[in-house]
Motif scaffolding. Structure first.
Motif, PDB file in Angstrom:
ATOM      1  N   UNK A 154     -43.354  63.851 -35.594  1.00  0.00           N
ATOM      2  CA  UNK A 154     -43.246  62.386 -35.543  1.00  0.00           C
ATOM      3  C   UNK A 154     -44.496  61.782 -34.901  1.00  0.00           C
ATOM      4  N   UNK A 155     -44.956  62.401 -33.818  1.00  0.00           N
ATOM      5  CA  UNK A 155     -46.165  61.915 -33.139  1.00  0.00           C
ATOM      6  C   UNK A 155     -47.356  62.009 -34.091  1.00  0.00           C
ATOM      7  N   UNK A 156     -47.499  63.161 -34.749  1.00  0.00           N
ATOM      8  CA  UNK A 156     -48.608  63.361 -35.683  1.00  0.00           C
ATOM      9  C   UNK A 156     -48.538  62.376 -36.850  1.00  0.00           C
ATOM     10  N   UNK A 157     -47.337  62.112 -37.350  1.00  0.00           N
ATOM     11  CA  UNK A 157     -47.177  61.155 -38.456  1.00  0.00           C
ATOM     12  C   UNK A 157     -47.648  59.762 -38.035  1.00  0.00           C
ATOM     13  N   UNK A 195     -42.992  53.182 -32.292  1.00  0.00           N
ATOM     14  CA  UNK A 195     -41.546  53.380 -32.459  1.00  0.00           C
ATOM     15  C   UNK A 195     -41.209  54.835 -32.760  1.00  0.00           C
ATOM     16  N   UNK A 196     -42.023  55.478 -33.596  1.00  0.00           N
ATOM     17  CA  UNK A 196     -41.810  56.900 -33.868  1.00  0.00           C
ATOM     18  C   UNK A 196     -41.877  57.703 -32.573  1.00  0.00           C
ATOM     19  N   UNK A 197     -42.882  57.431 -31.751  1.00  0.00           N
ATOM     20  CA  UNK A 197     -43.043  58.176 -30.501  1.00  0.00           C
ATOM     21  C   UNK A 197     -41.867  57.926 -29.559  1.00  0.00           C
ATOM     22  N   UNK A 198     -41.469  56.676 -29.420  1.00  0.00           N
ATOM     23  CA  UNK A 198     -40.374  56.336 -28.510  1.00  0.00           C
ATOM     24  C   UNK A 198     -39.058  56.987 -28.942  1.00  0.00           C
ATOM     25  N   UNK A 199     -38.705  56.812 -30.206  1.00  0.00           N
ATOM     26  CA  UNK A 199     -37.417  57.326 -30.658  1.00  0.00           C
ATOM     27  C   UNK A 199     -37.440  58.848 -30.836  1.00  0.00           C
ATOM     28  N   UNK A 200     -38.585  59.419 -31.143  1.00  0.00           N
ATOM     29  CA  UNK A 200     -38.676  60.881 -31.200  1.00  0.00           C
ATOM     30  C   UNK A 200     -38.489  61.466 -29.800  1.00  0.00           C
ATOM     31  N   UNK A 201     -39.026  60.789 -28.798  1.00  0.00           N
ATOM     32  CA  UNK A 201     -38.829  61.234 -27.414  1.00  0.00           C
ATOM     33  C   UNK A 201     -37.345  61.193 -27.044  1.00  0.00           C
ATOM     34  N   UNK A 202     -36.683  60.082 -27.390  1.00  0.00           N
ATOM     35  CA  UNK A 202     -35.259  59.953 -27.088  1.00  0.00           C
ATOM     36  C   UNK A 202     -34.431  60.974 -27.879  1.00  0.00           C
ATOM     37  N   UNK A 203     -34.825  61.242 -29.121  1.00  0.00           N
ATOM     38  CA  UNK A 203     -34.111  62.237 -29.925  1.00  0.00           C
ATOM     39  C   UNK A 203     -34.303  63.626 -29.335  1.00  0.00           C
ATOM     40  N   UNK A 204     -35.487  63.891 -28.806  1.00  0.00           N
ATOM     41  CA  UNK A 204     -35.734  65.184 -28.166  1.00  0.00           C
ATOM     42  C   UNK A 204     -34.820  65.378 -26.968  1.00  0.00           C
ATOM     43  N   UNK A 253     -28.310  60.750 -30.085  1.00  0.00           N
ATOM     44  CA  UNK A 253     -27.951  60.717 -31.508  1.00  0.00           C
ATOM     45  C   UNK A 253     -28.412  59.427 -32.179  1.00  0.00           C
ATOM     46  N   UNK A 254     -28.303  58.294 -31.489  1.00  0.00           N
ATOM     47  CA  UNK A 254     -28.698  57.018 -32.086  1.00  0.00           C
ATOM     48  C   UNK A 254     -30.208  56.965 -32.339  1.00  0.00           C
ATOM     49  N   UNK A 255     -30.999  57.662 -31.529  1.00  0.00           N
ATOM     50  CA  UNK A 255     -32.446  57.712 -31.765  1.00  0.00           C
ATOM     51  C   UNK A 255     -32.736  58.444 -33.067  1.00  0.00           C
ATOM     52  N   UNK A 256     -31.987  59.499 -33.338  1.00  0.00           N
ATOM     53  CA  UNK A 256     -32.141  60.212 -34.596  1.00  0.00           C
ATOM     54  C   UNK A 256     -31.806  59.292 -35.774  1.00  0.00           C
ATOM     55  N   UNK A 257     -30.789  58.466 -35.608  1.00  0.00           N
ATOM     56  CA  UNK A 257     -30.407  57.521 -36.658  1.00  0.00           C
ATOM     57  C   UNK A 257     -31.503  56.483 -36.889  1.00  0.00           C
ATOM     58  N   UNK A 258     -32.074  55.969 -35.818  1.00  0.00           N
ATOM     59  CA  UNK A 258     -33.159  54.984 -35.947  1.00  0.00           C
ATOM     60  C   UNK A 258     -34.358  55.623 -36.648  1.00  0.00           C
ATOM     61  N   UNK A 259     -34.685  56.858 -36.311  1.00  0.00           N
ATOM     62  CA  UNK A 259     -35.790  57.549 -36.980  1.00  0.00           C
ATOM     63  C   UNK A 259     -35.488  57.754 -38.462  1.00  0.00           C
ATOM     64  N   UNK A 260     -34.237  57.999 -38.797  1.00  0.00           N
ATOM     65  CA  UNK A 260     -33.851  58.152 -40.204  1.00  0.00           C
ATOM     66  C   UNK A 260     -34.092  56.851 -40.961  1.00  0.00           C
ATOM     67  N   UNK A 261     -33.688  55.737 -40.368  1.00  0.00           N
ATOM     68  CA  UNK A 261     -33.898  54.432 -40.999  1.00  0.00           C
ATOM     69  C   UNK A 261     -35.397  54.155 -41.140  1.00  0.00           C
ATOM     70  N   UNK A 262     -36.181  54.467 -40.114  1.00  0.00           N
ATOM     71  CA  UNK A 262     -37.632  54.278 -40.186  1.00  0.00           C
ATOM     72  C   UNK A 262     -38.265  55.126 -41.281  1.00  0.00           C
ATOM     73  N   UNK A 263     -37.784  56.356 -41.423  1.00  0.00           N
ATOM     74  CA  UNK A 263     -38.313  57.240 -42.465  1.00  0.00           C
ATOM     75  C   UNK A 263     -37.976  56.706 -43.852  1.00  0.00           C
ATOM     76  N   UNK A 264     -36.752  56.239 -44.023  1.00  0.00           N
ATOM     77  CA  UNK A 264     -36.354  55.664 -45.317  1.00  0.00           C
ATOM     78  C   UNK A 264     -37.214  54.439 -45.628  1.00  0.00           C
ATOM     79  N   UNK A 265     -37.442  53.602 -44.620  1.00  0.00           N
ATOM     80  CA  UNK A 265     -38.275  52.415 -44.818  1.00  0.00           C
ATOM     81  C   UNK A 265     -39.700  52.806 -45.217  1.00  0.00           C
ATOM     82  N   UNK A 266     -40.254  53.805 -44.559  1.00  0.00           N
ATOM     83  CA  UNK A 266     -41.608  54.262 -44.874  1.00  0.00           C
ATOM     84  C   UNK A 266     -41.685  54.794 -46.304  1.00  0.00           C
TER      85      UNK A 266
END
Length: 183
Positions: free
Chosen positions: A45-48, A110-119, A123-136
């Motif tokens: 996520x950080x690299x992306x 946002x990727x860095x923040x929510x990836x940190x929380x998912x780490x 669970x909700x951080x993983x959901x937010x990252x999923x929505x961000x990935x779909x949007x991208x």
């Protein structure tokens, strides 16, 4: 509270859908055992995000060539009654590129923040990252489908891999489902 529940680790409490014990001032925070796929996903996520921002910086560096290419297309395919003003085209390209840079920077943060929380197992951080990935992916497929922006393609691929790693069955215990009770 019984002794067996008091001696639980935070990971065990999360598996039961409970929050970790509060950390009092002066206490060391407990070490969370992060599954290897989730740790790899975090760095992807950080690299992306870095690749996304680097792509926009590359576009800003190539702004003049991009503007000339657009002006050339306008001259080759003129629209009757709408003369091409080079200053307006340059201003529009400049504005668009800076807006895209701001968007890429926002996504990276946002990727860095929510990836940190998912780490950490949120669970909700993983959901937010999923929505961000779909949007991208939707931006890539629907809006920029004619563009061959290598940076965006690489970033989307990294996001897809990171997302798959977060949904592997072996890491499901790291993202516990919190039970809800109705009033």
């Amino acid at each position: 509270m019984s002794d067996s529940k008091a001696d639980e680790t935070d990971d065990e409490r999360r598996k039961r859908g409970m929050s970790p014990d509060p950390i009092l001032p002066g206490q060391e925070p407990p070490k969370i055992t992060v599954p290897k796929p989730v740790a790899i996903s975090f760095w992807l996520w950080i690299l992306a995000g870095v690749v996304l921002v680097a792509g926009q910086i590359a576009l800003l560096v190539l702004k003049d060539e991009l503007t000339e290419g657009i002006l050339k297309q306008i001259r080759e395919n003129p629209v009757p009654g709408q003369p091409a003003d080079p200053a307006q085209v340059a201003s529009g390209v400049n504005t668009l590129l800076w807006m895209l840079f701001g968007g890429a920077l926002t996504f990276a943060v946002l990727f860095a923040l929510f990836a940190y929380k998912a780490r950490e197992g949120t669970r909700s951080a993983r959901t937010v990252l999923t929505v961000g990935a779909v949007f991208l992916v939707l931006v890539e497929l629907l809006i920029l489908r004619g563009s061959l922006n290598v940076f965006l393609l690489v970033s989307t691929l990294l996001v897809a891999i990171a997302l798959v790693l977060m949904y592997l069955p072996s890491v499901s215990d790291h993202f516990p489902k919190v039970g809800r009770t109705l009033p």
